[in-house]
Every structure is written in structure tokens, then in C-alpha cells.
Design a protein around this motif. Structure first.
Motif, PDB file in Angstrom:
ATOM      1  N   VAL A  14      23.981  20.047   0.238  1.00  8.79           N
ATOM      2  CA  VAL A  14      24.091  21.175   1.170  1.00  8.79           C
ATOM      3  C   VAL A  14      23.330  22.374   0.608  1.00  8.79           C
ATOM      4  O   VAL A  14      23.726  22.926  -0.423  1.00  8.79           O
ATOM      5  CB  VAL A  14      25.565  21.560   1.409  1.00  8.79           C
ATOM      6  CG1 VAL A  14      25.652  22.690   2.427  1.00  8.79           C
ATOM      7  CG2 VAL A  14      26.369  20.354   1.865  1.00  8.79           C
ATOM      8  N   PRO A  15      22.226  22.786   1.223  1.00  9.13           N
ATOM      9  CA  PRO A  15      21.490  23.965   0.744  1.00  9.13           C
ATOM     10  C   PRO A  15      22.369  25.207   0.783  1.00  9.13           C
ATOM     11  O   PRO A  15      23.204  25.364   1.688  1.00  9.13           O
ATOM     12  CB  PRO A  15      20.321  24.080   1.738  1.00  9.13           C
ATOM     13  CG  PRO A  15      20.176  22.713   2.326  1.00  9.13           C
ATOM     14  CD  PRO A  15      21.569  22.147   2.378  1.00  9.13           C
ATOM     15  N   PRO A  16      22.204  26.112  -0.172  1.00  9.37           N
ATOM     16  CA  PRO A  16      23.050  27.309  -0.231  1.00  9.37           C
ATOM     17  C   PRO A  16      23.015  28.150   1.037  1.00  9.37           C
ATOM     18  O   PRO A  16      24.018  28.766   1.409  1.00  9.37           O
ATOM     19  CB  PRO A  16      22.475  28.085  -1.423  1.00  9.37           C
ATOM     20  CG  PRO A  16      21.829  27.048  -2.268  1.00  9.37           C
ATOM     21  CD  PRO A  16      21.294  26.026  -1.321  1.00  9.37           C
ATOM     22  N   ASP A  17      21.843  28.192   1.724  1.00 11.91           N
ATOM     23  CA  ASP A  17      21.764  29.053   2.905  1.00 11.91           C
ATOM     24  C   ASP A  17      22.542  28.529   4.094  1.00 11.91           C
ATOM     25  O   ASP A  17      22.679  29.223   5.112  1.00 11.91           O
ATOM     26  CB  ASP A  17      20.304  29.284   3.297  1.00 11.91           C
ATOM     27  CG  ASP A  17      19.542  27.987   3.536  1.00 11.91           C
ATOM     28  OD1 ASP A  17      20.172  26.910   3.501  1.00 11.91           O
ATOM     29  OD2 ASP A  17      18.317  28.053   3.745  1.00 11.91           O
ATOM     30  N   LEU A  18      23.099  27.300   3.994  1.00 18.68           N
ATOM     31  CA  LEU A  18      23.955  26.778   5.050  1.00 18.68           C
ATOM     32  C   LEU A  18      25.421  27.105   4.807  1.00 18.68           C
ATOM     33  O   LEU A  18      26.268  26.831   5.661  1.00 18.68           O
ATOM     34  CB  LEU A  18      23.789  25.254   5.180  1.00 18.68           C
ATOM     35  CG  LEU A  18      22.431  24.746   5.661  1.00 18.68           C
ATOM     36  CD1 LEU A  18      22.452  23.230   5.792  1.00 18.68           C
ATOM     37  CD2 LEU A  18      22.049  25.386   6.994  1.00 18.68           C
ATOM     38  N   TRP A  31      29.271  34.728   1.043  1.00 17.84           N
ATOM     39  CA  TRP A  31      30.196  35.077  -0.028  1.00 17.84           C
ATOM     40  C   TRP A  31      30.425  33.915  -0.997  1.00 17.84           C
ATOM     41  O   TRP A  31      30.798  34.125  -2.160  1.00 17.84           O
ATOM     42  CB  TRP A  31      31.540  35.521   0.551  1.00 17.84           C
ATOM     43  CG  TRP A  31      32.272  34.434   1.316  1.00 17.84           C
ATOM     44  CD1 TRP A  31      32.219  34.214   2.650  1.00 17.84           C
ATOM     45  CD2 TRP A  31      33.133  33.417   0.772  1.00 17.84           C
ATOM     46  NE1 TRP A  31      32.998  33.127   2.996  1.00 17.84           N
ATOM     47  CE2 TRP A  31      33.569  32.621   1.868  1.00 17.84           C
ATOM     48  CE3 TRP A  31      33.578  33.103  -0.500  1.00 17.84           C
ATOM     49  CZ2 TRP A  31      34.423  31.535   1.694  1.00 17.84           C
ATOM     50  CZ3 TRP A  31      34.425  32.018  -0.675  1.00 17.84           C
ATOM     51  CH2 TRP A  31      34.847  31.247   0.411  1.00 17.84           C
ATOM     52  N   PHE A  32      30.184  32.677  -0.510  1.00 14.73           N
ATOM     53  CA  PHE A  32      30.449  31.517  -1.353  1.00 14.73           C
ATOM     54  C   PHE A  32      29.271  31.169  -2.252  1.00 14.73           C
ATOM     55  O   PHE A  32      29.456  30.494  -3.283  1.00 14.73           O
ATOM     56  CB  PHE A  32      30.786  30.300  -0.481  1.00 14.73           C
ATOM     57  CG  PHE A  32      31.188  29.085  -1.261  1.00 14.73           C
ATOM     58  CD1 PHE A  32      32.477  28.942  -1.765  1.00 14.73           C
ATOM     59  CD2 PHE A  32      30.266  28.065  -1.523  1.00 14.73           C
ATOM     60  CE1 PHE A  32      32.840  27.834  -2.498  1.00 14.73           C
ATOM     61  CE2 PHE A  32      30.624  26.941  -2.255  1.00 14.73           C
ATOM     62  CZ  PHE A  32      31.918  26.825  -2.739  1.00 14.73           C
ATOM     63  N   GLN A  33      28.088  31.607  -1.919  1.00 12.70           N
ATOM     64  CA  GLN A  33      26.900  31.196  -2.662  1.00 12.70           C
ATOM     65  C   GLN A  33      26.975  31.527  -4.157  1.00 12.70           C
ATOM     66  O   GLN A  33      26.597  30.696  -4.991  1.00 12.70           O
ATOM     67  CB  GLN A  33      25.658  31.802  -2.019  1.00 12.70           C
ATOM     68  CG  GLN A  33      25.399  31.251  -0.618  1.00 12.70           C
ATOM     69  CD  GLN A  33      24.213  31.894   0.073  1.00 12.70           C
ATOM     70  OE1 GLN A  33      23.368  32.505  -0.576  1.00 12.70           O
ATOM     71  NE2 GLN A  33      24.152  31.779   1.406  1.00 12.70           N
ATOM     72  N   PRO A  34      27.474  32.704  -4.568  1.00 15.49           N
ATOM     73  CA  PRO A  34      27.611  32.957  -6.011  1.00 15.49           C
ATOM     74  C   PRO A  34      28.626  32.036  -6.681  1.00 15.49           C
ATOM     75  O   PRO A  34      28.514  31.762  -7.876  1.00 15.49           O
ATOM     76  CB  PRO A  34      28.069  34.420  -6.079  1.00 15.49           C
ATOM     77  CG  PRO A  34      27.643  35.021  -4.785  1.00 15.49           C
ATOM     78  CD  PRO A  34      27.764  33.926  -3.783  1.00 15.49           C
ATOM     79  N   VAL A  35      29.601  31.548  -5.915  1.00 19.48           N
ATOM     80  CA  VAL A  35      30.615  30.661  -6.479  1.00 19.48           C
ATOM     81  C   VAL A  35      29.992  29.344  -6.933  1.00 19.48           C
ATOM     82  O   VAL A  35      30.477  28.702  -7.879  1.00 19.48           O
ATOM     83  CB  VAL A  35      31.739  30.405  -5.449  1.00 19.48           C
ATOM     84  CG1 VAL A  35      32.802  29.475  -6.011  1.00 19.48           C
ATOM     85  CG2 VAL A  35      32.372  31.726  -5.028  1.00 19.48           C
ATOM     86  N   MET A  36      28.903  28.941  -6.293  1.00 18.87           N
ATOM     87  CA  MET A  36      28.243  27.695  -6.671  1.00 18.87           C
ATOM     88  C   MET A  36      27.773  27.715  -8.114  1.00 18.87           C
ATOM     89  O   MET A  36      27.657  26.669  -8.759  1.00 18.87           O
ATOM     90  CB  MET A  36      27.056  27.429  -5.738  1.00 18.87           C
ATOM     91  CG  MET A  36      27.433  27.274  -4.274  1.00 18.87           C
ATOM     92  SD  MET A  36      26.000  27.076  -3.202  1.00 18.87           S
ATOM     93  CE  MET A  36      25.461  25.427  -3.662  1.00 18.87           C
ATOM     94  N   ASN A  37      27.507  28.899  -8.641  1.00 17.41           N
ATOM     95  CA  ASN A  37      27.023  29.009 -10.018  1.00 17.41           C
ATOM     96  C   ASN A  37      28.105  28.702 -11.046  1.00 17.41           C
ATOM     97  O   ASN A  37      27.810  28.552 -12.227  1.00 17.41           O
ATOM     98  CB  ASN A  37      26.470  30.413 -10.270  1.00 17.41           C
ATOM     99  CG  ASN A  37      25.240  30.702  -9.429  1.00 17.41           C
ATOM    100  OD1 ASN A  37      24.409  29.824  -9.209  1.00 17.41           O
ATOM    101  ND2 ASN A  37      25.116  31.933  -8.950  1.00 17.41           N
ATOM    102  N   VAL A  38      29.351  28.608 -10.592  1.00 13.24           N
ATOM    103  CA  VAL A  38      30.439  28.244 -11.510  1.00 13.24           C
ATOM    104  C   VAL A  38      30.401  26.748 -11.826  1.00 13.24           C
ATOM    105  O   VAL A  38      30.845  26.321 -12.881  1.00 13.24           O
ATOM    106  CB  VAL A  38      31.799  28.639 -10.893  1.00 13.24           C
ATOM    107  CG1 VAL A  38      32.957  28.210 -11.791  1.00 13.24           C
ATOM    108  CG2 VAL A  38      31.844  30.138 -10.638  1.00 13.24           C
ATOM    109  N   SER A  39      29.851  25.969 -10.917  1.00 13.44           N
ATOM    110  CA  SER A  39      29.834  24.516 -11.089  1.00 13.44           C
ATOM    111  C   SER A  39      28.735  24.074 -12.047  1.00 13.44           C
ATOM    112  O   SER A  39      27.555  24.413 -11.849  1.00 13.44           O
ATOM    113  CB  SER A  39      29.618  23.830  -9.732  1.00 13.44           C
ATOM    114  OG  SER A  39      29.334  22.460  -9.906  1.00 13.44           O
TER     115      SER A  39
END
Length: 248
Positions: A187-191, A195-203
Motif C-alpha cells: 500500500v503506497p503511503p499516499d493512499l 496522519w498515519f504516514q509518519p507512523v509507518m516509520n515506526v515499523s
């Protein structure tokens, strides 16, 4: 016996144990193949249209690799630790010169071999079936090795903390499924919501997916992703080795 000899013996034993479990061998390689057939062939990508798979086929190569890099260490190491606890094997292991980090390293080496073979199969099928234009580079190898070590450490933590093999499977699936689809893989971040996109950097899987995608598409700037993975791998491998029980 030297540390190298102990790790080599433990690695050989773990490899033979894996080969004896034919169901595990089959699904280790079959599951990612099914995903490629479903998403890459049946669903396909639509770079000029709408929908979920709007990127080129090469974009999703890290996602297919992430399936085995994530699920295999979590399930195999976690289940092995839980099975050893139930069989009182760690009590026997404590009476041998093999240390807990050495035991976990042996499990990691076996998983690197298994996932390396599965990764080659995945790359071949993606190129053959989807026509993905990928740049083959040895840089993918350290990404895979470091990520496997990281998730082997997480698997050891799950196996040490869960109360049974069933608990390990439930915990690993509950952790792996959200990570697989919310870590810049399929799932590309822009989809996703802004607000959730920065959370992806935790993974940790995000750094694997982004780094591998940069490599296979011929881009630059993958070094930072690899450094982050190396740091996380050291931390989680150490935590996993520390969590392994000395006795049962």
C-alpha cells in the motif's frame, strides 16, 4: 569445541529439523508464490488507472520479499522456542557449552538460507509472471540478512513470552499482518491517511521495503535504511537472546 564449531553444529541440526517438517517446507515456499499469482497475475497492476495496485510491478517486489522475511522468522523461531520450552530442551541446553546468543545465531543462519532460497524463487517468478523491470544487485543480500536477524530476535521474544505454540502463532500473525500491509510494502503511503504516514516509520519492515525498492528500481539513498535496520537488528537480536530461558 570452539564457538564456530558449536554454532555450525547447531545450525546443521536446525536445518535438518526444518527439512523433516515437510509441511513447513512446502508452505514456506508456496505462500509467497500464491500471493504473486493472486496480486501480480490475477489482480495485476494498473499504472495508469485507479485502484490499489497503481504502481509498476517492480514497486511491489519488496512486498513479496517481505512476506518471507517477516513471516518465516517470526513463526519458525517463535514456534521453535515454544516447542523447546514445552519439551524442557532449554534445561538440557543449559548443561552444554552452547550459549543462548549462539543458539539464536544458529537459528538465524538457517532462516537466512531458507529465506534466501525463497527470495530467489520470488524474484524469478515476479520477473517471469509480471514482467517487472528490476535491477539485480547484491545490495539486496544485506537487507535480507539483517532483516532476518531482526525478526528472528522478535520471534525469540514471542516464543519466550507466549504460553504455548498456539499463542506464538496467534501473536506472530497478529503482529505480522498489520506490519505487512502498513509498512510501505503493498500500500503506497499516499493512499493512507496523512496522519498515519509518519507512523509507518515506526515499523522496521518499512526500512526493508523502502531500501529494497530503491535498490531494485536502480535508485540511490538506500544506505540510511540499511543503517537503521542494522541498529534495530542488533537491539532485537540481543533482546531475543536475553529473553531465551536458561531453564524451563
Amino acid at each position: 569445541m570452539t564457538a564456530t564449531g558449536r554454532i555450525g553444529a547447531a545450525t546443521s541440526a536446525a536445518w535438518r529439523s526444518f527439512l523433516r517438517r515437510r509441511t513447513a517446507v512446502f508452505f514456506t515456499f508456496f505462500f509467497p508464490v500464491i500471493l504473486i499469482l493472486i496480486f501480480g497475475v490475477l489482480v495485476g497492476t494498473r499504472p495508469t488507472g485507479g485502484g490499489l495496485f497503481t504502481e509498476s510491478p517492480a514497486y511491489y517486489v519488496p512486498g513479496y520479499l517481505a512476506v518471507v522475511v517477516l513471516f518465516t522468522p517470526l513463526s519458525r523461531v517463535g514456534s521453535t522456542v515454544a516447542r523447546h520450552r514445552e519439551g524442557n530442551r532449554f534445561e538440557k541446553l543449559a548443561s552444554t557449552p552452547l550459549t543462548r546468543p549462539e543458539w539464536l545465531l544458529a537459528q538465524t543462519l538457517v532462516n537466512v538460507l531458507i529465506i534466501g532460497l525463497a527470495g530467489l524463487l520470488i524474484l524469478g517468478l515476479v520477473v517471469l509472471l509480471t514482467g517487472a523491470d528490476v535491477t539485480l544487485s547484491v545490495v539486496v543480500v544485506p537487507f535480507v540478512v539483517v532483516s532476518v536477524a531482526l525478526f528472528c530476535g522478535v520471534g525469540a521474544l514471542l516464543g519466550s513470552l507466549a504460553d504455548s505454540q498456539d499463542g506464538v502463532i496467534a501473536a506472530s500473525n497478529s503482529l505480522a499482518l498489520p506490519l505487512l500491509f502498513l509498512s510501505d510494502t503493498f500500500v503506497p503511503p499516499d493512499l493512507l491517511p496523512e496522519w498515519f504516514q509518519p507512523v509507518m516509520n515506526v515499523s522496521p519492515l518499512t526500512y526493508f521495503a523502502r531500501g529494497v525498492r530503491t535498490v531494485v528500481t536502480g535508485g540511490s539513498g538506500w544506505e540510511l535504511d540499511l543503517v537503521v535496520l542494522c541498529v534495530l537488528a542488533v537491539v532485537f537480536f540481543a533482546l531475543g537472546a536475553y529473553a531465551l530461558p536458561r531453564t524451563d
